[in-house]
Design a protein around this motif. Structure first.
Motif, PDB file in Angstrom:
ATOM      1  N   TYR A 224       0.726  -1.447   0.055  1.00 58.21           N
ATOM      2  CA  TYR A 224       0.168  -0.180   0.079  1.00 58.21           C
ATOM      3  C   TYR A 224       0.970   1.161  -0.048  1.00 58.21           C
ATOM      4  N   GLN A 225       1.460   1.339   0.442  1.00 55.09           N
ATOM      5  CA  GLN A 225       2.714   2.824   0.655  1.00 55.09           C
ATOM      6  C   GLN A 225       3.627   3.066  -0.601  1.00 55.09           C
ATOM      7  N   LEU A 226       3.854   1.605  -0.878  1.00 51.03           N
ATOM      8  CA  LEU A 226       4.730   2.092  -2.259  1.00 51.03           C
ATOM      9  C   LEU A 226       4.238   1.759  -3.674  1.00 51.03           C
ATOM     10  N   GLY A 227       2.513   1.614  -3.696  1.00 48.82           N
ATOM     11  CA  GLY A 227       1.302   1.837  -4.914  1.00 48.82           C
ATOM     12  C   GLY A 227       1.755   0.306  -5.331  1.00 48.82           C
ATOM     13  N   GLN A 228       2.655  -0.686  -5.015  1.00 47.68           N
ATOM     14  CA  GLN A 228       3.239  -1.339  -5.740  1.00 47.68           C
ATOM     15  C   GLN A 228       1.891  -2.802  -5.034  1.00 47.68           C
ATOM     16  N   LYS A 236      -4.395   2.797   5.213  1.00 49.61           N
ATOM     17  CA  LYS A 236      -4.101   1.339   4.939  1.00 49.61           C
ATOM     18  C   LYS A 236      -2.387   0.712   5.185  1.00 49.61           C
ATOM     19  N   ALA A 237      -1.356   1.381   4.561  1.00 52.88           N
ATOM     20  CA  ALA A 237      -0.724   1.242   4.664  1.00 52.88           C
ATOM     21  C   ALA A 237      -0.182   0.769   6.504  1.00 52.88           C
ATOM     22  N   TYR A 238      -0.081   2.167   7.176  1.00 52.65           N
ATOM     23  CA  TYR A 238       0.057   2.367   8.524  1.00 52.65           C
ATOM     24  C   TYR A 238      -0.635   1.109   9.067  1.00 52.65           C
TER      25      TYR A 238
END
Length: 286
Positions: A224-228, A236-238
């Motif tokens: 989610y954080q890297l958009g991969q 959502k990453a958090y």
């Protein structure tokens, strides 16, 4: 801030691919086995075992194991291996689990594979471990399917074959095994035994994470954080990084602390509240 989190893609954690570690985790997951047409006394033993009353469980299992009941033999073997209700004796454990496996009980076959893989009370033999895993996996036992997939991935006791590895891991994942789901997601992300497919990678990582798999939660947070494989979303990453951190994953703790600095304080605090009340959603009913 640690720029490395924005530059590196999520990668597989090699320690999760240790076949013996996977099997050791599942050794204790005996299941109720009540669906089998077993003796009423054996069912009483199973119920006693499940509640930790090992002395009573032993009294129920031992005579039926002597009479040839495969389920009782499997339990007697496991109790010898772990010193539950009887003095620990790995040699006797191996003997009784072998009796169970030779009668075709999938759990016995799987546990015999474990014994050969780890050399517990018997000479270590990866080839025989694969032989018994294959029998149990063919009966649909998800733990054996995952273990067999790991054997093919590592070339342990069998010729290395990533396509076979992916096939058996998929069978286990489809039955709801969270660890297999996480590994399958990584297979799709990196193209191991299957064609790279970000949609499939995200699907399997999400299923595993929602069941509470720590490494899947961390991996999903990175995605989610890297958009991969997923749209970029720091909130959502958090959320997923915090879920993994709550289970004690040191890397997730550092990652979540870094993510905290990217979010408005009010949103970060709300996500923390959401994490505190979150419950895993197991796909396998115990």
């Amino acid at each position: 801030m640690q720029a490395s989190y924005s530059n590196n893609k999520p990668t597989m954690h090699s320690r999760l691919f240790r076949r013996s570690g996977y099997k050791q985790h599942l050794l204790l997951v005996l299941g109720l086995l009540l669906a089998f047409n077993c003796q009423a006394e054996v069912k009483v033993g199973i119920q006693a075992y499940q509640t930790g009353n090992y002395a009573d469980a032993w009294k129920e299992f031992q005579p039926f194991a002597e009479k040839g009941d495969a389920i009782a033999q499997n339990y007697v073997g496991l109790m010898y291996l772990q010193g539950q209700g009887v003095a620990k004796d790995e040699v006797q454990g191996a003997i009784w689990i072998t009796k169970s496996a030779e009668q075709g009980l999938a759990e016995g076959e799987y546990n015999l594979g474990l014994i050969y893989d780890a050399g517990m009370g018997i000479a270590q033999d990866p080839v025989k471990a694969v032989f018994w895993d294959t029998k149990a996996a063919a009966q649909g036992l998800r733990g054996a399917q995952a273990s067999l997939g790991m054997a093919y991935l590592q070339g342990r006791g069998v010729t290395k074959d990533t396509v076979q590895a992916a096939m058996w891991i998929t069978k286990s994942a489809e039955q709801g095994d969270a660890q297999a789901q996480y590994i399958l997601g990584q297979f799709y992300f990196e193209g191991i035994g299957v064609a790279k497919n970000n949609e499939e990678a995200a699907k399997w990582a999400t299923r595993a994470a929602e069941q509470g798999n720590m490494k899947a939660q961390y991996s999903l947070g990175r995605m989610y954080q890297l958009g991969q494989a997923l749209p970029q979303n720091s909130e959502k990453a958090y959320f997923y990084a915090l879920l993994a951190a709550r289970q004690g994953d040191a890397e997730s703790v550092k990652f979540s602390e870094w993510l905290y600095g990217l979010l408005p304080v009010s949103r970060a605090l709300q996500i923390q509240r959401d994490v505190r009340v979150w419950k895993p959603k197991p796909e396998i009913k115990s």
